[in-house]
Design an enzyme around this catalytic site. Structure first.
Site, PDB file in Angstrom:
ATOM      1  N   SER A   1      26.180  14.845  12.462  1.00  0.00           N
ATOM      2  CA  SER A   1      26.345  14.598  11.023  1.00  0.00           C
ATOM      3  C   SER A   1      27.676  15.152  10.543  1.00  0.00           C
ATOM      4  CB  SER A   1      25.195  15.254  10.238  1.00  0.00           C
ATOM      5  OG  SER A   1      24.048  14.419  10.285  1.00  0.00           O
TER       6      SER A   1
ATOM      7  N   GLY B   1      21.876  20.286  12.154  1.00  0.00           N
ATOM      8  CA  GLY B   1      21.728  20.780  10.786  1.00  0.00           C
ATOM      9  C   GLY B   1      22.990  20.668   9.954  1.00  0.00           C
TER      10      GLY B   1
ATOM     11  N   ASP C   1      21.001  12.743  11.722  1.00  0.00           N
ATOM     12  CA  ASP C   1      19.793  12.930  10.938  1.00  0.00           C
ATOM     13  C   ASP C   1      20.126  13.603   9.606  1.00  0.00           C
ATOM     14  OD1 ASP C   1      17.339  13.513   9.886  1.00  0.00           O
ATOM     15  OD2 ASP C   1      16.587  14.632  11.594  1.00  0.00           O
TER      16      ASP C   1
ATOM     17  N   ASP D   1      13.881  16.744  26.459  1.00  0.00           N
ATOM     18  CA  ASP D   1      14.759  17.876  26.185  1.00  0.00           C
ATOM     19  C   ASP D   1      14.203  19.124  26.860  1.00  0.00           C
ATOM     20  OD1 ASP D   1      16.314  19.887  25.310  1.00  0.00           O
ATOM     21  OD2 ASP D   1      16.083  19.491  23.170  1.00  0.00           O
TER      22      ASP D   1
ATOM     23  N   ASP E   1      13.215  11.145  20.002  1.00  0.00           N
ATOM     24  CA  ASP E   1      14.267  12.166  19.936  1.00  0.00           C
ATOM     25  C   ASP E   1      13.679  13.541  20.269  1.00  0.00           C
ATOM     26  OD1 ASP E   1      16.832  13.138  19.282  1.00  0.00           O
ATOM     27  OD2 ASP E   1      16.254  13.540  17.200  1.00  0.00           O
TER      28      ASP E   1
HETATM   29  P1  13P Z   1      22.436  16.353  12.828  1.00  0.00           P
HETATM   30  O1  13P Z   1      21.596  17.505  12.407  1.00  0.00           O
HETATM   31  O2  13P Z   1      23.871  16.709  12.916  1.00  0.00           O
HETATM   32  O3  13P Z   1      22.216  15.140  11.982  1.00  0.00           O
HETATM   33  O4  13P Z   1      21.983  15.945  14.332  1.00  0.00           O
HETATM   34  C1  13P Z   1      20.851  15.143  14.543  1.00  0.00           C
HETATM   35  C2  13P Z   1      20.438  15.075  15.963  1.00  0.00           C
HETATM   36  O5  13P Z   1      21.109  15.524  16.865  1.00  0.00           O
HETATM   37  C3  13P Z   1      19.158  14.410  16.245  1.00  0.00           C
HETATM   38  O6  13P Z   1      18.811  14.494  17.591  1.00  0.00           O
HETATM   39  O1  G3H Z   2      17.642  17.121  16.323  1.00  0.00           O
HETATM   40  C1  G3H Z   2      16.673  17.152  15.575  1.00  0.00           C
HETATM   41  C2  G3H Z   2      16.536  16.109  14.543  1.00  0.00           C
HETATM   42  O2  G3H Z   2      17.399  16.373  13.476  1.00  0.00           O
HETATM   43  C3  G3H Z   2      15.110  15.926  14.145  1.00  0.00           C
HETATM   44  O3  G3H Z   2      14.709  16.828  13.160  1.00  0.00           O
HETATM   45  O4  G3H Z   2      12.591  17.631  14.182  1.00  0.00           O
HETATM   46  O5  G3H Z   2      13.053  17.984  11.752  1.00  0.00           O
HETATM   47  O6  G3H Z   2      12.537  15.700  12.612  1.00  0.00           O
HETATM   48  P1  G3H Z   2      13.123  17.067  12.913  1.00  0.00           P
HETATM   49 ZN    ZN Z   3      19.448  16.365  18.468  1.00  0.00          ZN
END
Ligand code: 13P
Ligand code: G3H
Ligand code: ZN
Length: 314
Positions: free
Chosen positions: A213, A180, A255, A103, A81
């Site tokens: 989310s 977030g 996430d 990205d 990701d």
């Molecule tokens: P959220 O912060 O809405 O869970 O999005 C997660 C995300 O896009 C991970 O790539």
């Molecule tokens: O889009 C980002 C994801 O929520 C991952 O979060 O980089 O804190 O693991 P992180």
């Molecule tokens: Zn993301």
């Protein structure tokens, strides 16, 4: 069974979306597999750069391999990701991942294409798929914070050109969400007009929605009642996610919601058992609660109940 993302997307396109869930530790992995099997859904495990360095990337990979043995019925892909060029190349070389996300959305348009093209060439040689990003989401990604004002939606015409020239296999678009727990400060929901326009220009091409989310309000209230301070937390309306899942949004990234379940369980557990200092009691509750959350979310996405059909189709 670890499978490539492409047959999953092909099966889902236009009918439902595959849940792409971020994981960091053993408890999340156990809850994730259990919740997807309980709801009979295929799924994507997402590993961010931060997750790869939280303990050690090799530990996560080994835990996922072990979960595959513990839950032989599961059908899933493993995905990097929000990779940069370095982490994408590392994952491509490792051979463990089924797909990577490059990205480069913060770069100028032509540079984004150039970088994505390089990753596509390397990944396709190894039979791996590539997700790219066009447009800018608000919120926090790794160490970069993008304010709502600096975020901008994906341009549908540019999206079609980008897909053709970069060779990417799926595209993360900005439809109005942000990363977030504090989304839609301006009150606006998803921009369905943008989704419709992109889908019309690139029919059958899998679109990805980040920042998906829903930030359940009961979780936020329980966190706050147990000592948390999450004022004004807000997410994507679930009915809107269900609708997007029938419009070519084939991968939905989640996430934050998993972190909220973790936070609520641990706050309540230690509040209600102040004598406890053992990690296992809240850990056990978390695995059950996270599995419940995943099973529910898969109903929202429409992926619940698709497992047998997917197994036959791939
Ligand atoms: P959220 O912060 O809405 O869970 O999005 C997660 C995300 O896009 C991970 O790539
Ligand atoms: O889009 C980002 C994801 O929520 C991952 O979060 O980089 O804190 O693991 P992180
Ligand atoms: Zn993301």
């Amino acid at each position: 069974m670890m499978v490539s993302t492409q047959p999953l997307f092909k099966h889902a396109y236009g009918k439902y979306a595959i849940g792409a869930y971020n994981i960091n530790n053993a408890e999340q992995i156990m809850g994730l597999f259990k919740g997807n099997l309980d709801s009979k859904a295929p799924f994507i495990i997402q590993i961010s750069k931060g997750a790869r360095s939280y303990t050690d990337k090799r530990l996560l990979e080994a835990m996922i391999r072990a979960a595959d043995e513990i839950f032989p019925e599961a059908v899933f892909s493993v995905h990097l990701d929000h990779g940069d060029e370095k982490s994408c190349m590392d994952c491509i070389a490792s051979g463990f991942y089924n797909s990577v996300m490059i990205d480069a959305s913060g770069e100028p348009y032509e540079k984004n294409i150039e970088i994505t093209r390089r990753i596509v060439e390397a990944a396709h040689k190894k039979g791996m798929a590539v997700e790219a990003e066009l447009g800018t989401l608000g919120g926090v990604e790794e160490h970069v914070s993008v304010s709502e004002a600096d975020a901008h939606l994906t341009d549908p015409e540019q999206a079609a050109d980008f897909i053709k020239r970069s060779g990417c296999d799926s595209l993360a678009c900005a439809f109005g969400t942000s990363h977030g727990a504090y989304k839609f400060a301006g009150g606006q929901g998803l921009h369905f007009d943008v989704i419709t326009d992109i889908q019309r220009r690139v029919p059958k091409f899998p679109l990805v929605m980040h920042g998906s989310s829903s930030v359940p309000q009961d979780e936020v209230q329980r966190i706050n009642a147990a000592g948390g301070k999450m004022k004004g937390a807000k997410g994507v309306d679930e009915a809107q996610i269900s609708k997007a899942a029938t419009m070519g949004v084939t991968k939905v990234n989640i996430d934050t919601d998993g972190r909220l379940v973790w936070c609520r369980v641990h706050r309540e557990s230690f509040r209600d058992n102040p004598e406890n200092f053992d990690l296992r009691p809240p850990g056990k509750i978390f695995m059950v609660e996270y599995a419940k959350y995943i099973a529910h979310k898969n109903i929202v996405l429409g992926s619940a109940g698709q497992l047998d059909a997917v197994r036959k189709a791939i």
